[in-house]
Every structure is written in C-alpha cells, then in structure tokens.
Design an enzyme around this catalytic site. Structure first.
Site, short mmCIF file in Angstrom:
data_model
loop_
_atom_site.label_atom_id
_atom_site.label_comp_id
_atom_site.label_asym_id
_atom_site.label_seq_id
_atom_site.Cartn_x
_atom_site.Cartn_y
_atom_site.Cartn_z
CE LYS A 158 42.15 -2.65 60.15
NZ LYS A 158 40.72 -2.54 59.87
N1 PPE Z 1 37.13 0.74 56.31
C1 PPE Z 1 37.05 0.15 57.53
C2 PPE Z 1 36.28 0.79 58.60
C3 PPE Z 1 37.70 -1.07 57.73
O1 PPE Z 1 37.61 -1.65 58.93
C4 PPE Z 1 38.40 -1.69 56.67
C5 PPE Z 1 39.08 -3.00 56.87
C6 PPE Z 1 38.47 -1.02 55.43
C7 PPE Z 1 37.83 0.19 55.30
C8 PPE Z 1 39.25 -1.56 54.26
O2 PPE Z 1 40.63 -1.51 54.48
P1 PPE Z 1 41.64 -2.54 53.82
O3 PPE Z 1 41.47 -3.85 54.53
O4 PPE Z 1 42.98 -1.95 54.05
O5 PPE Z 1 41.29 -2.63 52.39
N2 PPE Z 1 38.51 -3.84 57.85
C9 PPE Z 1 39.26 -4.90 58.43
C10 PPE Z 1 38.61 -5.51 59.64
C11 PPE Z 1 37.41 -6.35 59.43
C12 PPE Z 1 36.98 -7.06 60.72
O6 PPE Z 1 35.79 -7.38 60.84
O7 PPE Z 1 37.83 -7.33 61.57
C13 PPE Z 1 39.67 -5.92 57.37
O8 PPE Z 1 39.06 -6.00 56.32
O9 PPE Z 1 40.65 -6.63 57.62
#
Ligand code: PPE
Length: 305
Positions: A158
């Site tokens: 990430k």
């Molecule tokens: N894909 C991406 C690209 C992504 O950024 C997130 C989380 C996910 C999938 C889902 O991952 P998880 O949170 O582990 O279920 N995105 C983060 C950032 C959002 C933001 O705008 O800042 C979040 O949800 O915390």
C-alpha cells in the site's frame, strides 16, 4: 475539512497536532514512496476497539519489506504506538493513519541512505462515500485510467505513489457525475475501485477479484470469511465489467468505505438498483462484528485500554 485531534505520534514521541511537521525536502514528498495503512477504531460496549490491528500492522511491514525500507521499529512497537496514540487522544471512534516515509537528507531517486520515519495520526471519519451511499448504494463509472501492471505496481504493498492513479480515476468519475471509479487491469478485467475492493453477486455466487492487480484488502478478507461462515458460495476469480452490468448485486469493501453497495455501473442499474439481500446481510454482519456485537469474531478486535 479534516477534524483535528490532539496528538500525533512521530518517531517515538507524541506531539501536538499542529507541531507534526516535516521539511519540504522530505524525500517521499518528491517521489511518492510512502507505505501506509488505514485502520478503524470502533466504539463497542467494552470501550473503543481497533479492527484487525495485527493484520494492518503486518501489511504495513510487508509493504515496507517489498520496497526495502528499513523500519527502525518492530511490528510490536508500532502496534503499541497505535494503541498509545488512540488512548492519548481520548477518542472512541476514529480512522488511524500510520505512515512510513523517507525523510529529510537525501535527494535523487537512489535513497538507500535516507532516514526512514514513522508517524501515526488519527481523526474522526464518517461514512467514506456518505451515509446515503452506505444505505442506498452508489453509482460507479468504469475509468479510462487503468490499474498498473503487476510488474510496475507491486499491489501487495500500500504505497502513496499508487494513489496518483486512483486520484485520476476518482476525479474523472466525479467530473462525470458518478461517486466512484471502477478501474480495470491491464488486460481489461475488473480490478478495484480507487480506494476499495469490488465484489459482485450473480446466480447466488459471490465473486471478488483475485490477488493480482489489487490491494489485498483486510475488509475483503473479512467479507470472504464472513460469507464462507454464512454458508455462501464464494469465488475469487476474474470477471469483466459487463458481468457486473448483469450482476444481481455488487458492493465495495474497504476500511474507509466499509461495505458500500453499488447500485449502478456506467448507466446500467445493478439488480433492483438498491442494496441486494446478500449485500445487506454481509453489511449487517460486518457492522455487528466491528461494533463488538458478534462474540464469534471478537478475536478481530483489539481493545484500547
Ligand atoms: N484497494 C485500494 C486501492 C485501497 O486503497 C483500499 C483501502 C482497499 C482496496 C481496501 O483495503 P482495506 O482497507 O484493507 O480493506 N483504502 C484506504 C484508503 C482510503 C483513502 O481515501 O485514504 C482505506 O480504506 O483506508
């Protein structure tokens, strides 16, 4: 606008919100290499609890490992620092943002000698795509921007820099009157949204993208476990955007987005145009788990005491 809290953890110390500053020549500000997490802390009847803290910290260190960043703390130290930061802010519900970045001292791309800094901030953050979106579903647009190839974006990490692609997609979707973007992978299959994973339901089967071009979402893993435990048929396989057009249900998962139903993609109504049965059941299960109402899954909560 961001709602201020009182303390931010910076390299081992809690400092005041307004004091948490970095130099303009901070390496990561120029070249985008930061690894970070988004974690939620929910109010439960036993006090504030962090959802899947060890999994988030593990993914953070995995991201740093992929990018060969030498973190000057252990996973245990960072977990403790996250708990310490929540406690110091005397807050019961918040979004927590730990970030590891290359600091001040080196310029140019080769940054092996750059200091590695760590920070943990948090703030109150409501429904990411709005309360109405959470309740009634949102409208998505397939993006003209594509998720990075698996050999250019290491999507198991990430990384801050990847989010410039997400921002292009999100801005385009919003400019076209949609709430969120659906990005395809380099071969044209559905990848994920700008900051969330994608699920669809068709003929009673729940499907989500396999781990290729996507972030391995912790909410995605949670939904896969909950759905399996509920006896639903679950598949991790590639699918196309037109299969989403004819899906019975679809939804997004993410720490920020939680479980947000999708009611339309590219002008095509999905199912009945409102959150479907499976979506609602999974959404309900998810919120009861994070709010500490499902004892079976209390292992996923770390109490802040
Ligand atoms: N894909 C991406 C690209 C992504 O950024 C997130 C989380 C996910 C999938 C889902 O991952 P998880 O949170 O582990 O279920 N995105 C983060 C950032 C959002 C933001 O705008 O800042 C979040 O949800 O915390």
């Amino acid at each position: 606008m961001l709602e201020k809290t009182s303390k931010i953890w910076m390299d081992g110390k809690l400092v005041g919100w307004d004091e948490a500053k970095v130099h303009v020549l901070t390496h990561s500000l120029h070249y985008g290499l930061t690894v970070f997490e988004g974690i939620r802390c929910y109010k439960t009847h036993k006090g504030p609890a962090i959802f899947r803290l060890p999994e988030h910290v593990k993914r953070l260190f995995g991201s740093a490992h992929i990018f060969q960043m030498e973190v000057p703390y252990s996973e245990e130290q960072i977990s403790k620092a996250i708990l310490q930061t929540v406690k110091a802010n005397r807050i019961s519900e918040c979004y927590i943002r730990p970030i590891i970045y290359l600091g001040y001292g080196v310029m140019g791309l080769y940054a092996k000698n750059s200091p590695v800094n760590v920070s943990i901030a948090l703030w109150p953050w409501g429904a990411y795509l709005g309360d109405k979106g959470l309740r009634e579903g949102i409208r998505l647009k397939t993006s003209s921007f594509v998720r990075g190839h698996v050999n250019s974006n290491m999507s198991m990490a990430k990384v801050g820099g990847y989010y410039v692609n997400s921002q292009l997609a999100k801005s385009e979707a919003v400019a076209c009157g949609y709430e969120e973007a659906l990005l395809l992978d380099t071969e044209g299959y559905v990848s994920e949204a700008s900051g969330a994973n994608v699920f669809m339901v068709r003929n009673g089967i729940l499907k989500t993208t396999p781990l290729t071009s996507i972030l391995e979402g912790i909410t995605r893993n949670t939904i896969l476990d909950l759905a399996t435990d509920m006896g639903l048929k679950v598949r991790e396989e590639r699918f196309t955007r037109d299969e989403v057009y004819i899906a019975d249900e679809a939804f997004l998962t993410g720490t920020a987005a939680e479980i947000t139903p999708i009611r339309e993609l590219d002008g095509r109504t999905i199912g009945a145009g409102k959150p479907g049965k499976m979506t609602k059941a999974l959404q309900e299960a998810f919120f009861s788990v994070v709010k500490g109402k499902a004892r079976k899954y209390s292992r996923w909560l770390t109490s802040v005491k």
